[in-house]
Write an enzyme that holds these catalytic residues in place. Structure first.
Site, short mmCIF file in Angstrom:
data_model
loop_
_atom_site.label_atom_id
_atom_site.label_comp_id
_atom_site.label_asym_id
_atom_site.label_seq_id
_atom_site.Cartn_x
_atom_site.Cartn_y
_atom_site.Cartn_z
N ASP A 170 0.84 -1.21 0.00
CA ASP A 170 0.00 0.00 0.00
C ASP A 170 0.87 1.25 0.00
O ASP A 170 1.61 1.51 0.95
CB ASP A 170 -0.91 -0.02 1.24
CG ASP A 170 -2.04 1.00 1.15
OD1 ASP A 170 -1.82 2.10 0.61
OD2 ASP A 170 -3.14 0.68 1.64
N HIS A 201 -2.74 -0.11 -2.63
CA HIS A 201 -3.93 0.55 -2.12
C HIS A 201 -5.09 0.42 -3.12
O HIS A 201 -4.88 0.48 -4.32
CB HIS A 201 -3.61 2.04 -1.90
CG HIS A 201 -4.68 2.79 -1.19
ND1 HIS A 201 -4.90 2.66 0.15
CD2 HIS A 201 -5.63 3.65 -1.66
CE1 HIS A 201 -5.91 3.44 0.51
NE2 HIS A 201 -6.37 4.05 -0.58
#
Length: 232
Positions: A170, A201
């Protein structure tokens, strides 16, 4: 039946929420917490999917204090710029107070059984975490929440189950932040954590740059089983 709106009244004014109703009511409710793009088609589609699963799904306009009715996509640079401006102007603590009003409103609705869960993505992932720690939601799920590592101490207040989905790559939740979250929360009796190797993400955002169908399917299946166990 999709596409309806509900007015949520607070002491500071009213704001709207998108509502998708299941075929049969009363049903448990799920409050869907938006990303930084407002109550857009992605969020409405998620609500429609939950309604198809038999839930009363509600997506409140949490940016209403800044700009009501935000509905943008992740498909242009201008929209990303606006999304980050909205995120920076947004007060997440006030957001949770608004979510508490949404939960109380929907719990009192004739179409709701009284059980209310919450699920959030990105900014909404952080809000799902604080909804779990600061409200009486019956079960909460956070997808790639940004900033949870700064609030792990709040888990002491957790009285209901919480599930976290963490993307291991992420870009908005660095490895150090992930380690803080895992270190603080992985042994908490109310928390289940799932991590997704190789995922960035927003891996569950259909049409998004980092969408990963396999990981999204796994996360969504885990979420569905979690809500089934805690809201039915």
């Amino acid at each position: 039946m999709a596409g309806q709106t509900l007015d949520i009244k607070t002491p500071d004014g009213a704001f709207s929420a998108y509502v998708a109703r299941p075929a049969q009511t009363p049903a448990p409710a799920i409050v869907v917490l938006q990303e930084i793009f407002g109550v857009n088609k992605v969020m409405r589609d998620i609500c429609d999917d939950y309604a198809a699963q038999g839930y009363l799904a509600v997506c409140p306009d949490l940016f209403w204090r800044i700009e009501p009715g935000v509905d943008i996509t992740d498909q242009s640079e201008a929209e990303w710029k606006k999304a980050f401006e909205l995120m920076n102007a947004f007060d997440p603590d006030q957001g949770v107070r608004d979510i508490r009003v949404v939960i109380d409103t929907i719990r009192g609705n004739a179409d709701c059984t009284g059980k209310v869960g919450a699920v959030g993505f990105c900014l909404g992932g952080l809000l799902a975490f604080t909804t779990a720690t600061r409200t009486d939601a019956d079960a909460s799920v956070a997808y790639y929440g940004v900033g949870i590592e700064q609030r792990t101490g709040e888990a002491e207040r957790l009285a209901h189950p919480l599930m976290l989905h963490i993307a291991e790559e992420d870009q908005f939740v660095p490895k150090a932040a992930q380690e803080l979250i895992l270190g603080a929360l992985k042994n908490h009796p109310q928390i289940q954590i799932h991590t997704y190797p190789g995922c960035d993400h927003a891996f569950a955002r259909k049409g998004g740059e980092h969408y990963n169908a396999q990981a999204a399917e796994a996360a969504n299946a885990r979420t569905a089983a979690f809500f089934e166990a805690n809201l039915r």
